[in-house]
Design a protein around this motif. Sequence first.
Motif: not given
Length: 680
Positions: A578-584
Amino acid sequence: MHEEESPSHQHTPDIDRGLIFWIAIAFSCFQIVTAAFSPMSSQVVRAIHVGFVLLLIFTLFPYFRGHLGGLGHVGRIIGWTLGVVGFAFSFYHWVYEDDLTLRAGELIEADWVIGTVLLAMVFEAARRVMGWGLPLICGIFLAYAIWGDLLPGAFAHRGYGMDQVISTLSFGTEGIYGTPTYVSSTYIFLFILFGSFLEQAGMIRLFNDFAMGTVGHTKGGPAKVSVISSGLMGTINGSGVANVVTTGQFTIPLMKRFGYSSAFAGGVEATASMGGQIMPPVMGAVAFIMAETIDVEYVEIVKAALIPAILYFVTAFWMVHLEAGRKGLLGLPKSECPSPWTAMRERWHLLLPLAGLVGLLFSGYTPLFSGTVGLGLTVILIFGAAVMTGVQGLALRGIFWVLLAIACSGFFTFGVGTFFVLTAILVALTYIRRTGADARQLAVKALVDGARHALPVAIACALVGVIIGVINLTGVATELGGRIIAIGESNLFLALFLTMITCLVLGMGIPTIPNYIITSSLAAPVLLELGVPLVVSHMFVFYFGIMADLTPPVALAAFAAAPIAKESGLKISFQAIRVAIAGFIMPYMAVYSPALMLQGDSMVATAWVVFKALVAIGMWGAAAIGHLVGPLRWWERVIAFASASCLVVALPLTDEIGLGAVTAFVVWHIWRTRQSAATA
């Protein structure tokens, strides 16, 4: 990740601990000497590097994990026997170097014994450190090399004898002594040692104090401290799980104390810590392997990683800010936060090695040269601090600074070897005269910790050489690549999606380094064939290898945070995603807009794609957290996510549609929130 697991040796006898202590120091000293003076050929350095790794792993890691303690006394004897045999056999490549070169590919009886035993020991050492995942995958490739001619269809090869297999994997530069081991025995070890010395010098405290002082008192301050301190730590050690277990000991309890849930606190720390592998200048070990694999300067990898790394941490920072707003969390009292400028004023000298490293890298020097000099400067700082704090008298201080100047001038005039000789003189002076902090203990601990931390990375690099050797021997990558191209030749997105799934699935069982090597060997050439720039295609694979450590069900970084957060690793993993969603999503954006990795034609294109990325991050964060200026309903979250996604697609009019939709949504959301507040 698996490569960071610590051996269980609570019941190791004192005599064993003493021997292991001195072996670790010898290992670090060997690597420093070979880096500074290059007294041996690369092949010999690789072989002895692997020999040291085998010796330390078999003496540190038990045969069985858990309460069996490696079969007790019997396991201890077996471990020492295997370790000594592996170390002794590694000298075979040094003693018979010329003979091995002359008869390359033609094995004598001794070659058969040495090659087979060392190959088996590398498999067993990797199993002890990382479990069964990576050895099983490499074992499948080894079996394919031996019996692949029996397979039906296009995947069958012409057949290779055991002499060809052993010659390829145990000798030469394509098997266990291949490019990954070369990188491990040079760049990676030096940079791990560099980070270890900086940690002993007090860099962790400097980063924590600076982060606490700058953002600790703001909304959601404790979580922002985690993001900043983990990002700064990543600049010197490039290791995700190491960051979790160091900075996490401080930041996770702090986040929990100020209202964040245990799962969210662990997820923030895991996300921020994994970002250390993509944060220049040191990054993770994969970056050095990538530079060697695609034959580009390391600084080019740093340039490509810089903007995505910053955006990754901006994402984490934004997410914790939104979560704090959603839960109404405040920061630390200003009086409890240290002054960041006081911390910088008192320990600014710790930044000098990092600044020197960056300067040398961007001046065109090799990572090996830059890392060696950075390490030398760090040694000077540790011992110099003892002199300056403990020694009274202008004369002795003057001698210290004169020797420091001579050492640095020696580096620029005569090279890195002379630099280290003069540094040793300086250290000797400090050793004799010191009356302050025990600098000797700090330096010795850094040498030992550096060797210990390098073991999982080194054995992974040696074992994945089996995959590279088999791929080069049989040509299986060409066949697999052709199949993937056939699936995705008319659909780049499909090829990217298949590559992402491959990275995430492999990451469930193996560390980032072998994950990158396996997937890049198979998928990166396919992406290149489909028009993706070389650096971008490899970075795409690299990024999802890292994200695998946050993805359930394995999620190694999340499980490393679990005992600190006192929460289920699976729950932490879902919060980390959830915190790293943009990383995907960011790697896809880089493929469709290479300017994000500075692969475009102009800085205007780069500025435009960075602006789009920031807007998209803002909306993805709001959609994931359910809060912007105020709470978001479920359908508002869908609109926010869809609007941001338009900025990634890179089709005609999608940018205009995305920006228009985002603007309209934000204006409407602010108006609705104010109306709700006025009504209330």
